[in-house]
Design a protein around this motif. Structure first.
Motif, PDB file in Angstrom:
ATOM      1  N   SER A  43       0.299  -1.571   0.066  1.00 44.50           N
ATOM      2  CA  SER A  43       0.194  -0.373   0.638  1.00 44.50           C
ATOM      3  C   SER A  43       0.974   1.508   0.193  1.00 44.50           C
ATOM      4  O   SER A  43       1.529   1.487   0.321  1.00 44.50           O
ATOM      5  N   GLY A  70      -9.544  -6.524  -0.044  1.00 43.62           N
ATOM      6  CA  GLY A  70      -8.160  -6.584   0.232  1.00 43.62           C
ATOM      7  C   GLY A  70      -7.541  -5.441   0.805  1.00 43.62           C
ATOM      8  O   GLY A  70      -8.219  -4.039  -0.138  1.00 43.62           O
ATOM      9  N   SER A  75      -5.096   1.582   0.564  1.00 44.44           N
ATOM     10  CA  SER A  75      -4.569   2.956   0.121  1.00 44.44           C
ATOM     11  C   SER A  75      -5.107   3.320  -1.224  1.00 44.44           C
ATOM     12  O   SER A  75      -5.733   4.422  -1.557  1.00 44.44           O
ATOM     13  N   VAL A  76      -6.478   2.150  -1.457  1.00 42.87           N
ATOM     14  CA  VAL A  76      -7.038   2.765  -2.264  1.00 42.87           C
ATOM     15  C   VAL A  76      -8.525   3.186  -1.528  1.00 42.87           C
ATOM     16  O   VAL A  76      -8.848   4.614  -2.820  1.00 42.87           O
ATOM     17  N   ASP A  94     -10.848  -8.180   4.454  1.00 41.62           N
ATOM     18  CA  ASP A  94      -9.910  -8.637   4.955  1.00 41.62           C
ATOM     19  C   ASP A  94      -9.976 -10.096   5.334  1.00 41.62           C
ATOM     20  O   ASP A  94     -10.175  -9.757   6.229  1.00 41.62           O
ATOM     21  N   ASP A 139      -8.370  -7.061  -4.814  1.00 41.45           N
ATOM     22  CA  ASP A 139      -6.317  -7.118  -5.078  1.00 41.45           C
ATOM     23  C   ASP A 139      -6.013  -7.529  -3.190  1.00 41.45           C
ATOM     24  O   ASP A 139      -5.420  -7.605  -2.516  1.00 41.45           O
TER      25      ASP A 139
END
Ligand SMILES: C[S@@+](CC[C@H](N)C(=O)[O-])C[C@H]1O[C@@H](n2cnc3c(N)ncnc32)[C@H](O)[C@@H]1O
Length: 215
Positions: A43, A70, A75-76, A94, A139
């Motif tokens: 990340s 994920g 960060s996304v 997660d 991800d």
């Protein structure tokens, strides 16, 4: 604050052990914190750039409900909210409680009115949800490997079932080590979904982007 200043001279790294992800590294460099594993960035480094590139390929203007499989350091989520001004719902899944704790304590990713963080295996979650998502971001990595079950047709059947009409799927994979996504391409083609593959994004990753177009 003092650590942030020192990070402009030396990178500061802290290691945290996780049963699921091995040794996780939090590195402060030039005032920014990155989350890495032994062999890859999870990340806020190249990973965040790869997902931003991917998000630029899809239309989020009508999106109201996004699923991220994920979490890493989340960060996304920051990219979606800040760079794309998205104010709708985001569900993040997660299976690693250590990751969920890092995302909260180090990066301020918490549950709020529009953000739901779920601790579950992604395969179990997608099998058991009836929700429809305008965008699903897959991800899922363990270090620099994609878990085999993520490449199975059964998982993709559920992913497609939970993607809204005219919704998108972003699947982040690797060029090296090579990830064979041919069976997934076959499945998407059989179901009549349009897709594109972008290779060597940030020199390393292969990203598949599919669109569930209305017929
Ligand atoms: C690269 S990180 C995700 C980065 C994140 N999307 C971001 O934007 O910062 C990969 C994550 O996948 C999670 N993961 C791997 N296999 C999983 C599974 N079967 N179910 C749920 N999470 C999984 C790992 O715990 C790890 O946090």
């Amino acid at each position: 604050m003092i650590k942030k200043i020192i990070s402009f001279i030396y990178p500061l790294t802290r290691k945290i052990e996780s049963v699921h992800n091995g040794i996780l590294e939090l590195t402060q460099l030039n005032g920014k914190v990155y989350l890495d594993t032994a062999n890859t960035n999870y990340s806020y480094g190249s990973l965040q750039k790869i997902l931003k590139f991917s998000l630029l390929q899809v239309d989020l203007s009508k999106a109201k409900n996004i699923l991220v499989l994920g979490l890493g350091g989340g960060s996304v989520l920051k990219t979606i909210r800040k760079d794309f001004n998205y104010a709708g719902n985001i569900t993040v899944v997660d299976f690693d409680p250590v990751i969920i704790d890092i995302a909260e304590k180090e990066f301020g990713i918490t549950n709020d009115e529009k953000t739901t963080i779920i601790c579950s295996d992604a395969v179990d979650f997608i099998r058991n949800t009836n929700e429809s998502f305008n965008l699903i971001i897959i991800d899922l990595f363990i270090d620099n490997e994609i878990p085999k079950k993520i490449l199975l047709p059964e998982f993709w059947k559920e992913i497609i079932k939970n993607t809204a009409l005219d919704g998108y799927i972003i699947f982040n994979t690797l060029c090296k080590p090579f990830t064979d996504i041919k069976p997934i391409e076959d499945k998407l083609r059989k179901r009549g979904l349009d897709y594109k593959i972008f290779r060597y994004v940030e020199n390393t990753n292969k990203v598949l982007i599919a669109n569930c177009k209305p017929h």
